[in-house]
Write a protein that holds these residues in place. Structure first.
Motif, PDB file in Angstrom:
ATOM      1  N   ASN A  85       0.815  -1.212   0.000  1.00  0.00           N
ATOM      2  CA  ASN A  85       0.000   0.000   0.000  1.00  0.00           C
ATOM      3  C   ASN A  85       0.851   1.266   0.000  1.00  0.00           C
ATOM      4  OD1 ASN A  85      -2.450   1.309  -0.170  1.00  0.00           O
ATOM      5  ND2 ASN A  85      -2.711   1.449   2.067  1.00  0.00           N
ATOM      6  N   LYS A  86       2.048   1.170  -0.611  1.00  0.00           N
ATOM      7  CA  LYS A  86       2.913   2.341  -0.754  1.00  0.00           C
ATOM      8  C   LYS A  86       2.671   2.969  -2.121  1.00  0.00           C
ATOM      9  CE  LYS A  86       6.591   0.639   2.292  1.00  0.00           C
ATOM     10  NZ  LYS A  86       8.033   0.296   2.393  1.00  0.00           N
ATOM     11  N   ASP A  87       3.206   4.162  -2.325  1.00  0.00           N
ATOM     12  CA  ASP A  87       3.002   4.875  -3.589  1.00  0.00           C
ATOM     13  C   ASP A  87       3.863   4.244  -4.685  1.00  0.00           C
ATOM     14  OD1 ASP A  87       2.421   6.580  -5.607  1.00  0.00           O
ATOM     15  OD2 ASP A  87       3.453   8.317  -4.773  1.00  0.00           O
ATOM     16  N   TYR A  88       3.213   3.535  -5.588  1.00  0.00           N
ATOM     17  CA  TYR A  88       3.905   2.845  -6.681  1.00  0.00           C
ATOM     18  C   TYR A  88       3.799   3.599  -8.005  1.00  0.00           C
ATOM     19  CZ  TYR A  88      -0.859   1.622  -7.986  1.00  0.00           C
ATOM     20  OH  TYR A  88      -2.181   1.701  -8.341  1.00  0.00           O
ATOM     21  N   LYS A  89       2.977   4.658  -8.023  1.00  0.00           N
ATOM     22  CA  LYS A  89       2.615   5.289  -9.297  1.00  0.00           C
ATOM     23  C   LYS A  89       3.803   5.960  -9.988  1.00  0.00           C
ATOM     24  CE  LYS A  89      -2.277   5.818  -8.211  1.00  0.00           C
ATOM     25  NZ  LYS A  89      -3.428   6.718  -8.059  1.00  0.00           N
ATOM     26  N   GLU A  90       4.736   6.474  -9.193  1.00  0.00           N
ATOM     27  CA  GLU A  90       5.912   7.106  -9.812  1.00  0.00           C
ATOM     28  C   GLU A  90       6.755   6.065 -10.556  1.00  0.00           C
ATOM     29  OE1 GLU A  90       9.854   9.701  -8.489  1.00  0.00           O
ATOM     30  OE2 GLU A  90       8.092   9.644  -7.171  1.00  0.00           O
ATOM     31  N   GLN A  91       6.933   4.870  -9.937  1.00  0.00           N
ATOM     32  CA  GLN A  91       7.675   3.797 -10.587  1.00  0.00           C
ATOM     33  C   GLN A  91       6.948   3.303 -11.831  1.00  0.00           C
ATOM     34  OE1 GLN A  91       8.587   1.612  -6.599  1.00  0.00           O
ATOM     35  NE2 GLN A  91       9.866   0.632  -8.131  1.00  0.00           N
ATOM     36  N   LEU A  92       5.628   3.212 -11.732  1.00  0.00           N
ATOM     37  CA  LEU A  92       4.840   2.752 -12.875  1.00  0.00           C
ATOM     38  C   LEU A  92       4.922   3.761 -14.022  1.00  0.00           C
ATOM     39  CD1 LEU A  92       2.928   0.728 -14.145  1.00  0.00           C
ATOM     40  CD2 LEU A  92       1.017   1.851 -12.964  1.00  0.00           C
ATOM     41  N   ALA A  93       4.900   5.033 -13.688  1.00  0.00           N
ATOM     42  CA  ALA A  93       5.013   6.067 -14.720  1.00  0.00           C
ATOM     43  C   ALA A  93       6.369   5.983 -15.420  1.00  0.00           C
ATOM     44  CB  ALA A  93       4.825   7.451 -14.091  1.00  0.00           C
ATOM     45  N   ALA A  94       7.417   5.725 -14.640  1.00  0.00           N
ATOM     46  CA  ALA A  94       8.764   5.582 -15.223  1.00  0.00           C
ATOM     47  C   ALA A  94       8.821   4.371 -16.155  1.00  0.00           C
ATOM     48  CB  ALA A  94       9.793   5.456 -14.118  1.00  0.00           C
ATOM     49  N   PHE A  95       8.153   3.290 -15.749  1.00  0.00           N
ATOM     50  CA  PHE A  95       8.094   2.084 -16.591  1.00  0.00           C
ATOM     51  C   PHE A  95       7.419   2.405 -17.925  1.00  0.00           C
ATOM     52  CE2 PHE A  95       5.520  -1.450 -18.138  1.00  0.00           C
ATOM     53  CZ  PHE A  95       6.465  -2.449 -18.285  1.00  0.00           C
TER      54      PHE A  95
ATOM     55  N   PHE B 296      -2.529  -3.157 -10.544  1.00  0.00           N
ATOM     56  CA  PHE B 296      -1.778  -2.578  -9.420  1.00  0.00           C
ATOM     57  C   PHE B 296      -2.715  -1.902  -8.432  1.00  0.00           C
ATOM     58  CE2 PHE B 296       2.035  -2.452 -12.390  1.00  0.00           C
ATOM     59  CZ  PHE B 296       2.687  -3.482 -11.734  1.00  0.00           C
ATOM     60  N   ALA B 297      -3.759  -1.250  -8.934  1.00  0.00           N
ATOM     61  CA  ALA B 297      -4.720  -0.604  -8.038  1.00  0.00           C
ATOM     62  C   ALA B 297      -5.405  -1.648  -7.161  1.00  0.00           C
ATOM     63  CB  ALA B 297      -5.751   0.173  -8.853  1.00  0.00           C
ATOM     64  N   GLY B 298      -5.773  -2.767  -7.750  1.00  0.00           N
ATOM     65  CA  GLY B 298      -6.426  -3.831  -6.984  1.00  0.00           C
ATOM     66  C   GLY B 298      -5.502  -4.419  -5.932  1.00  0.00           C
ATOM     67  N   VAL B 299      -4.239  -4.665  -6.287  1.00  0.00           N
ATOM     68  CA  VAL B 299      -3.262  -5.205  -5.332  1.00  0.00           C
ATOM     69  C   VAL B 299      -3.056  -4.237  -4.179  1.00  0.00           C
ATOM     70  CG1 VAL B 299      -0.821  -5.798  -5.027  1.00  0.00           C
ATOM     71  CG2 VAL B 299      -2.066  -6.660  -7.016  1.00  0.00           C
ATOM     72  N   SER B 300      -2.956  -2.946  -4.513  1.00  0.00           N
ATOM     73  CA  SER B 300      -2.746  -1.925  -3.477  1.00  0.00           C
ATOM     74  C   SER B 300      -3.941  -1.851  -2.537  1.00  0.00           C
ATOM     75  CB  SER B 300      -2.512  -0.568  -4.141  1.00  0.00           C
ATOM     76  OG  SER B 300      -2.307   0.435  -3.173  1.00  0.00           O
ATOM     77  N   LEU B 301      -5.131  -1.999  -3.091  1.00  0.00           N
ATOM     78  CA  LEU B 301      -6.351  -1.903  -2.280  1.00  0.00           C
ATOM     79  C   LEU B 301      -6.488  -3.104  -1.342  1.00  0.00           C
ATOM     80  CD1 LEU B 301      -9.028  -0.372  -1.756  1.00  0.00           C
ATOM     81  CD2 LEU B 301     -10.063  -1.798  -3.551  1.00  0.00           C
ATOM     82  N   ILE B 302      -6.252  -4.297  -1.871  1.00  0.00           N
ATOM     83  CA  ILE B 302      -6.420  -5.524  -1.083  1.00  0.00           C
ATOM     84  C   ILE B 302      -5.230  -5.779  -0.161  1.00  0.00           C
ATOM     85  CG2 ILE B 302      -6.696  -8.041  -1.258  1.00  0.00           C
ATOM     86  CD1 ILE B 302      -8.085  -7.566  -3.951  1.00  0.00           C
ATOM     87  N   GLY B 303      -4.045  -5.347  -0.594  1.00  0.00           N
ATOM     88  CA  GLY B 303      -2.837  -5.597   0.190  1.00  0.00           C
ATOM     89  C   GLY B 303      -2.324  -7.010   0.042  1.00  0.00           C
ATOM     90  N   ASP B 304      -2.680  -7.637  -1.082  1.00  0.00           N
ATOM     91  CA  ASP B 304      -2.229  -9.009  -1.317  1.00  0.00           C
ATOM     92  C   ASP B 304      -2.355  -9.298  -2.810  1.00  0.00           C
ATOM     93  OD1 ASP B 304      -1.276 -11.508  -0.823  1.00  0.00           O
ATOM     94  OD2 ASP B 304      -3.129 -12.309   0.022  1.00  0.00           O
ATOM     95  N   TYR B 305      -1.669 -10.346  -3.255  1.00  0.00           N
ATOM     96  CA  TYR B 305      -1.853 -10.782  -4.645  1.00  0.00           C
ATOM     97  C   TYR B 305      -1.508 -12.267  -4.733  1.00  0.00           C
ATOM     98  CZ  TYR B 305       3.262 -10.440  -5.156  1.00  0.00           C
ATOM     99  OH  TYR B 305       4.620 -10.596  -5.001  1.00  0.00           O
ATOM    100  N   SER B 306      -2.120 -12.926  -5.692  1.00  0.00           N
ATOM    101  CA  SER B 306      -1.869 -14.350  -5.917  1.00  0.00           C
ATOM    102  C   SER B 306      -0.858 -14.524  -7.041  1.00  0.00           C
ATOM    103  CB  SER B 306      -3.180 -15.044  -6.308  1.00  0.00           C
ATOM    104  OG  SER B 306      -3.647 -14.513  -7.553  1.00  0.00           O
ATOM    105  N   LYS B 307      -0.392 -15.772  -7.221  1.00  0.00           N
ATOM    106  CA  LYS B 307       0.497 -16.058  -8.350  1.00  0.00           C
ATOM    107  C   LYS B 307      -0.223 -15.819  -9.673  1.00  0.00           C
ATOM    108  CE  LYS B 307       3.566 -19.392  -6.102  1.00  0.00           C
ATOM    109  NZ  LYS B 307       4.096 -20.781  -6.119  1.00  0.00           N
TER     110      LYS B 307
END
Length: 804
Positions: A58-68, A92-103
């Motif tokens: 749940n950290k700010d990932y948007k700057e890294q995503l923009a660079a990508f 990424f928005a869904g992962v950030s909201l839930i705080g988890d992700y599956s394989k």
């Protein structure tokens, strides 16, 4: 048809992707039928994985995503990647909201890297007028539901691929996404590590391709990673069996899964360099290549698990319990080594599985802990595995001994049943050095010897020039690469990883830095320098205190400095104990007799059990010149001494020669070679300087040289007829006891005797033994001069290279 596969570095912005386009365009123009498999560009997969890890917290990932996103389109503004970017935004928005992700989610995220790359290459080719077709392997390759490392379902996948290529064939160039697929539910899956190569080999198999060409950033497969081993050389040909071994044990440009589909159809694989069109790369076929060691492969990101327990002695099924517990958690074991009777078992797992493996084993052996049958289960992190592919166990002692000599102690090793591959587990901070040591030993390429030379006066400076002048010839004849990485004096040291050149004198003044011996050791460690030799050409007692530190830190020692061997007997023994403990050598042939093979001869005689009864001779080349000429000529003693000084045969203050201490030290060195416990205080020295001339500085003494004439003229006249003067060292007495008698004195000997016939500045040594009786072994030759001494030191260095 040929299948071309391009890796991430080949597709990076700039020269990379342009080179890929040029290669495809050239092949199309030459009429070749090709299919192109594309990896994600640059480090896209790693970057997407990093963004995922930021988002899940749940950290700010948007700057890294923009660079990508910016990197993907920075050189291609007209490229429309809206769909892929929107997919990433949602995931990424869904992962950030839930705080988890599956394989499953991770596979969806990572798949976008390949899709973006393939679409981009397709678009560029179309703009160049090439009939290119974007091909999404999620619509072709069907896998099981094992996200992250899915296994293809061959029958379905082959049908899809053949059908697609029947539709898009001829002049059409299919640009295919590597790494990704989908399961029977049409969910995105990925094929695991090196998945794009696997995709390419599957297509080659399904389409009966003529060849698979895998383009990377290197010219092929090397005997070791060129980034770690500068002497690594390209392998021209390999068999599939050898390639499979290399792939299994971690060669970066191969993967075991890649090889298997090719073996089934006997389809050649060629590893090529995107950036070097002239290189023919490495060709891998079913044909057997020449026998011998092929390459050094490395597995990183691993951990070593150790299970210890004396109570396991004699128990049946311990191995089965270990593998069952790990298999239940889905943990794979790559290398295992077992101590006698199952008292200790070590095995290698992936670093990310280590904690889970330890937990699984603790649960499995909980009762054994309680009964104290198992004493410990530990994780050794920060390790790497080196595999010597093609290493016959019968010759493994050579690289193993070389590692031990360089203080690299393997934590574990094993070999395959065939006895043709050996794997070693080493600490990660020793990986670089270990690879270079093994590579130099097993491939017959010039073994690099790294030299640190301290003292660059007459002897040291001459030695450096001799080494630089002879280095190329020695490398050619002896396959030894002498590299002077350090030159130091009492004030400064010059450190050069790749070695000093003929301008070292200027460089040390301009670039040299103040130092301690720890700085030199640290430099060697940081630069992973192997086969270290420290050479002491000083006359400093203070510097000899560094010998023990150097030996403990992996340096062999060579010295023209006599001091270390004439200090207290306690230091003498301590140094030798440290050398033995660390398996280091200390050579000092020039300590007595300059370049003459005296010490080696005495060591050999003593080691063989020969009883040496006496050693005497003219030990000093300077005093040899002085008394040879004074005895034979009608000249004043002061004139001959002045001549010796001007010729550089004496020290700047000739009293250092005339006092006899130098001869005394040499005599003591020989006594200690015979295991006598003498100290320097035991040496009876006839000081040649009259008491009234011993005080004052050197200049005052030089002004008063004529005062010596009356003393030595009388000594000369008092001799028997036909006799001459010689200043000798004499070790005698009962040399089987703890101490011998050591005399340094001026004597008168018959001119016709061996001692009496010495000429110029020669030294001569008479070695009397029980076997030879009254007929001594005589060693005679040049006993003074910087060139002679330097050549003797050089000889010691070369002897050490052979011992290694």
């Amino acid at each position: 048809m040929k299948i071309l596969k391009f890796g991430g570095k080949s597709l990076a912005n700039g020269k990379g992707i342009q080179s890929v386009i040029d290669i495809i365009e050239d092949k199309v123009k030459s009429g070749e039928r090709i299919t192109v498999v594309i990896s994600a560009r640059g480090k896209s997969t790693d970057e997407l994985e990093q963004i995922l890890e930021v988002a899940v917290k749940n950290k700010d990932y948007k700057e890294q995503l923009a660079a990508f996103k910016k990197y993907q389109i920075s050189d291609f503004k007209a490229m429309d990647l809206t769909e892929e970017f929107e997919t990433l935004d949602k995931l990424f928005a869904g992962v950030s909201l839930i705080g988890d992700y599956s394989k499953r989610i991770k596979d969806q995220v990572l798949s976008q890297g390949e899709v973006i790359a393939a679409k981009l290459v397709t678009q560029i080719l179309k703009e160049k007028g090439i009939d290119a077709n974007f091909t999404d392997t999620r619509e072709l390759i069907v896998t099981d539901a094992q996200f992250g490392d899915a296994q293809p379902l061959d029958k379905l996948s082959k049908e899809n691929v053949v059908s697609h290529f029947n539709k898009y064939n001829g002049a059409t160039v299919n640009i295919v996404t590597g790494f990704i697929a989908s399961n029977t539910k049409n969910e995105t899956t990925t094929l695991g590590r090196n998945g794009s190569n696997y995709t390419a080999s599957l297509l080659a198999n399904y389409l009966d391709a003529d060849e698979l060409q895998s383009f990377t950033h290197v010219n092929g497969i090397y005997t070791a990673d060129p980034e770690l081993v500068t002497d690594a050389r390209k392998i021209e040909r390999l068999s599939f069996v050898e390639a499979n071994e290399l792939a299994y044990f971690g060669t970066n440009v191969l993967h075991a899964k890649t090889i298997i589909p090719l073996i089934e159809k006997n389809i050649p694989l060629r590893i090529l360099n995107t950036f070097d069109h002239k290189s023919e790369g490495t060709l891998i076929t079913s044909e057997a290549s020449e026998k011998g060691i092929k390459s050094l492969s490395v597995l990183e990101n691993v951990a070593l698990i150790n299970l210890e327990g004396r109570g396991l002695l004699g128990q049946v099924g311990v191995d089965a319990r270990i593998f069952k517990a790990l298999a239940f958690r889905g943990i794979s074991v790559s290398i295992i080594s077992q101590g006698s009777s199952e008292r200790g078992i070590g095995f290698v797992v992936g670093a990310d599985s280590a904690k889970e493996a330890k937990k699984a084993l603790e649960e499995e052996f909980e009762a054994d802990f309680y009964k104290r049958d198992v004493s410990a289960i530990t994780i050794e992190g920060n390790v790497s595995v080196i595999s010597i592919i093609g290493q016959d166990l019968s010759t493994f002692h050579k690289p193993y001994n070389a590692l031990i000599k360089n203080q690299v102690i393997p934590l574990l090793f094993n070999n395959t049943i065939t006895g043709k591959n050996v794997s070693l587990v080493v600490r990660k901070n020793q990986l670089h050095k270990a690879l270079n040591v093994i590579h130099g030993e097993v491939f017959g390429i010039a073994k690099k010897i790294n030299l640190a030379i301290f003292g660059h006066g007459l002897v040291g400076g001459t030695l450096i020039d001799q080494i630089l002048k002879s280095a190329k010839d020695i490398q050619k004849r002896k396959k030894v690469d002498l590299n002077i990485f350090a030159v130091g004096n009492s004030r400064k040291v010059l450190l050069e990883k790749k070695g000093v050149d003929q301008h070292w004198k200027t460089a040390i003044e301009k670039q040299g830095n103040s130092y301690t011996i720890k700085d030199v050791i640290q430099f060697a460690n940081e630069n992973h320098l192997e086969n270290l030799i420290a050479i002491d050409n000083t006359a400093s007692e203070a510097f000899t205190k560094n010998y023990i530190t150097l030996a403990k830190n992996g340096f062999d020692l060579v010295s023209s400095n006599k001091v270390a061997n004439t200090l207290s007997f306690g230091f003498y023994k301590e140094l030798r104990n440290i050398l033995e403990e660390n398996q280091k050598q200390y050579l000092y042939e020039t300590n007595v007799g300059a370049g003459l093979p005296l010490i080696d001869t005495i060591k050999l005689l003593h080691l063989s059990g020969e009883n040496i009864t006496r050693i005497k001779g003219v030990f000093s080349g300077s005093l040899s010149y002085l008394f040879n000429n004074f005895s034979a000529q009608e000249r004043l003693f002061s004139e001959v001494l002045r001549e010796a000084i001007d010729l550089g045969f004496t020290e700047p203050d000739p009293r250092e020669d005339l006092c006899g201490n130098d001869v005394g030290r040499k005599l003591l060195i020989l006594a200690r070679e015979l295991d006598l416990n003498n100290e320097f205080i035991d040496v009876n020295i006839d000081n040649l300087i009259p008491e009234n001339l011993r005080a004052g500085d050197a200049q005052q003494f030089l002004v008063r040289l004529k005062e010596l004439d009356i003393v030595y003229e009388k000594i000369k006249k008092d001799q028997k007829k036909g006799h001459v003067l010689r200043y000798i060292g004499d070790l005698h007495g009962d040399l089987s006891k703890e101490k011998g008698i050591l005399d340094v004195k001026l004597v008168s000997v018959p001119q016709e005797s061996a001692l009496g016939q010495v000429k110029g500045s020669d030294s001569i040594f008479e070695i009397y033994t029980e076997s030879y009786g009254d007929q001594p072994i005589v060693i005679q030759g040049a006993g003074a001069g910087a060139a002679v001494t330097a050549r003797g030191v050089f000889g010691d260095v070369l002897r050490l290279t052979e011992k290694g």
